[in-house]
Design an enzyme around this catalytic site. Structure first.
Site, PDB file in Angstrom:
ATOM      1  N   SER A  54     103.846  55.504 -50.139  1.00 10.72           N
ATOM      2  CA  SER A  54     104.308  54.311 -49.550  1.00 10.72           C
ATOM      3  C   SER A  54     103.908  54.282 -51.314  1.00 10.72           C
ATOM      4  CB  SER A  54     103.536  53.678 -49.158  1.00 10.72           C
ATOM      5  OG  SER A  54     103.066  53.505 -47.919  1.00 10.72           O
TER       6      SER A  54
HETATM    7  N1  SAH Z   1      99.546  56.384 -46.230  1.00  6.40           N
HETATM    8  C1  SAH Z   1     100.876  57.130 -45.870  1.00  6.40           C
HETATM    9  C2  SAH Z   1     102.050  56.824 -45.263  1.00  6.40           C
HETATM   10  C3  SAH Z   1     102.812  57.506 -44.824  1.00  6.40           C
HETATM   11  S1  SAH Z   1     104.367  56.694 -43.838  1.00  6.40           S
HETATM   12  C4  SAH Z   1     100.828  57.335 -47.077  1.00  6.40           C
HETATM   13  O1  SAH Z   1     101.416  56.433 -48.646  1.00  6.40           O
HETATM   14  O2  SAH Z   1     101.245  58.182 -48.385  1.00  6.40           O
HETATM   15  C5  SAH Z   1     104.370  56.397 -42.475  1.00  6.40           C
HETATM   16  C6  SAH Z   1     103.672  57.845 -41.610  1.00  6.40           C
HETATM   17  O3  SAH Z   1     103.046  57.035 -40.428  1.00  6.40           O
HETATM   18  C7  SAH Z   1     104.431  58.770 -41.512  1.00  6.40           C
HETATM   19  O4  SAH Z   1     103.577  60.234 -42.248  1.00  6.40           O
HETATM   20  C8  SAH Z   1     104.407  58.593 -40.148  1.00  6.40           C
HETATM   21  O5  SAH Z   1     105.001  60.370 -39.598  1.00  6.40           O
HETATM   22  C9  SAH Z   1     103.321  58.328 -39.514  1.00  6.40           C
HETATM   23  N2  SAH Z   1     103.369  57.447 -37.809  1.00  6.40           N
HETATM   24  C10 SAH Z   1     103.809  56.638 -37.468  1.00  6.40           C
HETATM   25  N3  SAH Z   1     103.341  56.348 -36.345  1.00  6.40           N
HETATM   26  C11 SAH Z   1     102.368  57.072 -35.897  1.00  6.40           C
HETATM   27  C12 SAH Z   1     101.533  56.835 -35.004  1.00  6.40           C
HETATM   28  N4  SAH Z   1     102.222  56.155 -33.858  1.00  6.40           N
HETATM   29  N5  SAH Z   1     100.413  57.616 -35.347  1.00  6.40           N
HETATM   30  C13 SAH Z   1     100.026  58.548 -36.702  1.00  6.40           C
HETATM   31  N6  SAH Z   1     101.157  58.384 -37.385  1.00  6.40           N
HETATM   32  C14 SAH Z   1     101.659  57.795 -37.237  1.00  6.40           C
END
Ligand code: SAH
Length: 208
Positions: A54
């Protein structure tokens, strides 16, 4: 060029602990090496599987409203490459982070270990079910959008705890802050519209 800390301060965030956490956490260590030079900019960066890490100012807004003082146990859903996880680890006592993609979780573990973070456990699994083993959580932060807060996350939040999550609507995802009062999840306020990837899981009604 402004540093990320200056950008975040410019967005009105003044908590010295929050700003210090950003100053102490080099984002370039939490993105794919080919994107390291882009890490200094306040923009999302692709990390694989069509997922982004993000925008830092958005992460800052979401962490800021959790009002972490250093004593909390935090549940993070959506670890990605572990950048937000590293920030949370600095601001809370203990962080449990769930990621559905095993290879992303592996990258996050390596990035966090390489940076010397020890108060974090990254687990592979469906975050919409939460992590009952270590509940209740003083704070829950969800980095992917769904139409409502998955029931297990609401029930695993401590009384008086804070939960922040993007709520999906047709126009945008609205980052929303909740607390728990008398065992009920209670909406406190909307923070900002944003665009998140879907929270894909059993308790979210969202798909890839
Ligand atoms: N906090 C991270 C966000 C990564 S994007 C950052 O800012 O770097 C969102 C992430 O949520 C992705 O890696 C995706 O694989 C994960 N995600 C989506 N649905 C999910 C679920 N049900 N359980 C765990 N992770 C999930």
């Amino acid at each position: 060029m402004r540093t990320l800390v200056e950008v975040i301060r410019g967005r009105g965030m003044t908590d010295p602990r929050l700003l210090a956490a950003f100053a102490a956490t080099p984002r370039d260590r939490f993105v794919p090496p080919r994107s390291a030079v882009r890490a200094q900019f306040d923009e999302p960066i692709p990390i694989g599987h069509g997922q982004p890490t993000s925008q830092p100012s958005l992460i800052a807004q979401m962490i800021d409203v959790l009002r972490l003082s250093g004593t909390e146990t935090v549940l993070e859903i959506g670890t990605g490459y572990g950048y937000q996880t590293a920030l949370l680890a600095r601001l809370a006592r203990r962080v449990y982070s769930l990621e559905r993609h095993a290879d992303l979780a592996e990258h996050a573990r390596a990035n966090l270990a390489g940076f010397g973070v020890t108060n974090v456990e990254v687990l592979v699994g469906d975050g919409t079910a939460g992590l009952p083993a270590h509940a209740p959580y003083d704070a829950v932060i969800v980095s992917a959008a769904a139409p409502s807060v998955p029931a297990p996350l609401a029930s695993q939040l401590a009384e008086g705890g804070r939960l922040v999550m993007p709520i999906a609507s047709e126009i945008a995802d609205i980052v929303t802050l909740y607390t728990k009062r008398q065992d009920q999840l209670t909406r406190l306020r909307s923070l900002t519209p944003a665009q998140f990837v879907p929270l894909v899981g059993e308790h979210s009604k969202m798909h890839d």
